[in-house]
Design an enzyme around this catalytic site. Sequence first.
Site, PDB file in Angstrom:
ATOM      1  N   GLY A 136      -2.113   5.266  -0.646  1.00 56.90           N
ATOM      2  CA  GLY A 136      -0.692   5.314  -0.329  1.00 56.90           C
ATOM      3  C   GLY A 136      -0.336   5.270   1.141  1.00 56.90           C
ATOM      4  CB  SER A 137      -2.143   4.352   4.250  1.00 56.35           C
ATOM      5  OG  SER A 137      -2.548   3.030   4.024  1.00 56.35           O
ATOM      6  CG  ASN A 138       0.420  -0.467   3.378  1.00 55.71           C
ATOM      7  OD1 ASN A 138       0.850  -0.996   4.402  1.00 55.71           O
ATOM      8  ND2 ASN A 138      -0.841  -0.601   2.983  1.00 55.71           N
ATOM      9  CG  MET A 197      -5.411  -2.175  -6.680  1.00 58.74           C
ATOM     10  SD  MET A 197      -4.979  -3.360  -5.383  1.00 58.74           S
ATOM     11  CE  MET A 197      -6.589  -4.076  -5.094  1.00 58.74           C
ATOM     12  NE  ARG A 198      -3.249  -1.067 -14.076  1.00 57.27           N
ATOM     13  CZ  ARG A 198      -4.155  -1.079 -15.048  1.00 57.27           C
ATOM     14  NH1 ARG A 198      -4.168  -2.056 -15.945  1.00 57.27           N
ATOM     15  NH2 ARG A 198      -5.052  -0.117 -15.139  1.00 57.27           N
ATOM     16  CG  HIS A 226      -3.578 -10.044  -0.060  1.00 52.86           C
ATOM     17  ND1 HIS A 226      -4.216  -9.493  -1.150  1.00 52.86           N
ATOM     18  CD2 HIS A 226      -4.459 -10.895   0.515  1.00 52.86           C
ATOM     19  CE1 HIS A 226      -5.444  -9.987  -1.228  1.00 52.86           C
ATOM     20  NE2 HIS A 226      -5.614 -10.846  -0.234  1.00 52.86           N
ATOM     21  CG  ASN A 246       1.394  -7.621  -3.024  1.00 52.65           C
ATOM     22  OD1 ASN A 246       1.127  -6.423  -3.121  1.00 52.65           O
ATOM     23  ND2 ASN A 246       0.455  -8.552  -2.987  1.00 52.65           N
TER      24      ASN A 246
HETATM   25  C1  GAR Z   1      -3.676  -2.280   1.216  1.00 56.61           C
HETATM   26  O1  GAR Z   1      -4.611  -2.599   2.205  1.00 56.61           O
HETATM   27  C2  GAR Z   1      -3.129  -3.526   0.563  1.00 56.61           C
HETATM   28  O2  GAR Z   1      -3.089  -4.604   1.437  1.00 56.61           O
HETATM   29  C3  GAR Z   1      -4.110  -3.749  -0.552  1.00 56.61           C
HETATM   30  O3  GAR Z   1      -4.381  -2.456  -1.035  1.00 56.61           O
HETATM   31  C4  GAR Z   1      -4.345  -1.541   0.066  1.00 56.61           C
HETATM   32  C5  GAR Z   1      -3.598  -0.293  -0.356  1.00 56.61           C
HETATM   33  O4  GAR Z   1      -3.747   0.718   0.598  1.00 56.61           O
HETATM   34  N1  GAR Z   1      -3.539  -4.600  -1.564  1.00 56.61           N
HETATM   35  C6  GAR Z   1      -4.197  -5.607  -2.148  1.00 56.61           C
HETATM   36  O5  GAR Z   1      -5.365  -5.865  -1.932  1.00 56.61           O
HETATM   37  C7  GAR Z   1      -3.365  -6.429  -3.139  1.00 56.61           C
HETATM   38  N2  GAR Z   1      -4.064  -7.579  -3.546  1.00 56.61           N
HETATM   39  P1  GAR Z   1      -2.777   1.967   0.625  1.00 56.61           P
HETATM   40  O6  GAR Z   1      -2.809   2.594  -0.769  1.00 56.61           O
HETATM   41  O7  GAR Z   1      -3.374   2.887   1.651  1.00 56.61           O
HETATM   42  O8  GAR Z   1      -1.402   1.495   0.997  1.00 56.61           O
END
Ligand code: GAR
Length: 189
Positions: free
Chosen positions: A17-19, A97-98, A116, A114
Amino acid sequence: MTDERRFRIGVLGSGKGSNFVAIADACAAGTVAAEVALVVSDVAEAGILARARERSIPARFIPPGKFRTRLDEDAERAYVAALQTAEVDLVVLAGFMRVLKDGFLRAFAGSIVNIHPSLLPSFPGLAAWQQALAHGVRVTGCTVHFVDAGVDSGPIIGQQTVPVLDDDTPETLHQRIQAAEHALYPQCV
Ligand code: GAR
């Protein structure tokens, strides 16, 4: 005080959940003129739910159903209903991740974004930073895009480049990409 309605964001995530934290902090600081109305995860113990609860933001685990890479029909209906009940204007995928299918995409047409961890269209799918290292690219980055029915496809909103260093490991590169994500995603939202 004004009773003007604020722009409402619903966040979906499966991980730490850092984003989400970057976006919630930007909302709290007023640099993003919105509020996170709801966080939903397909993983009961995901850090994103704990981070939301620490901030007193409504957070729900909704079981994803019987499939591994998408929501089943009942789950899709439950996700859509939760987000509609929360009256969200924008659905923000933050490490969810779905793959979202037609019913969900129709319910929030044009209003799902989203992030990526690569410069799309390079390296869609899992562990994009590892794909970048394996290909020997010297520059990678992150991309925010509108979501369509594909995997990490859809119109690009913003990108940030990140250099690949000679001594990078998957972990160091991933960390540098994530730092770039935390700046890019709030801006794009
Ligand atoms: C992020 O780095 C995001 O770019 C990636 O999951 C991570 C979630 O981190 N998403 C994907 O790879 C989507 N295809 P977070 O939970 O710390 O935000």
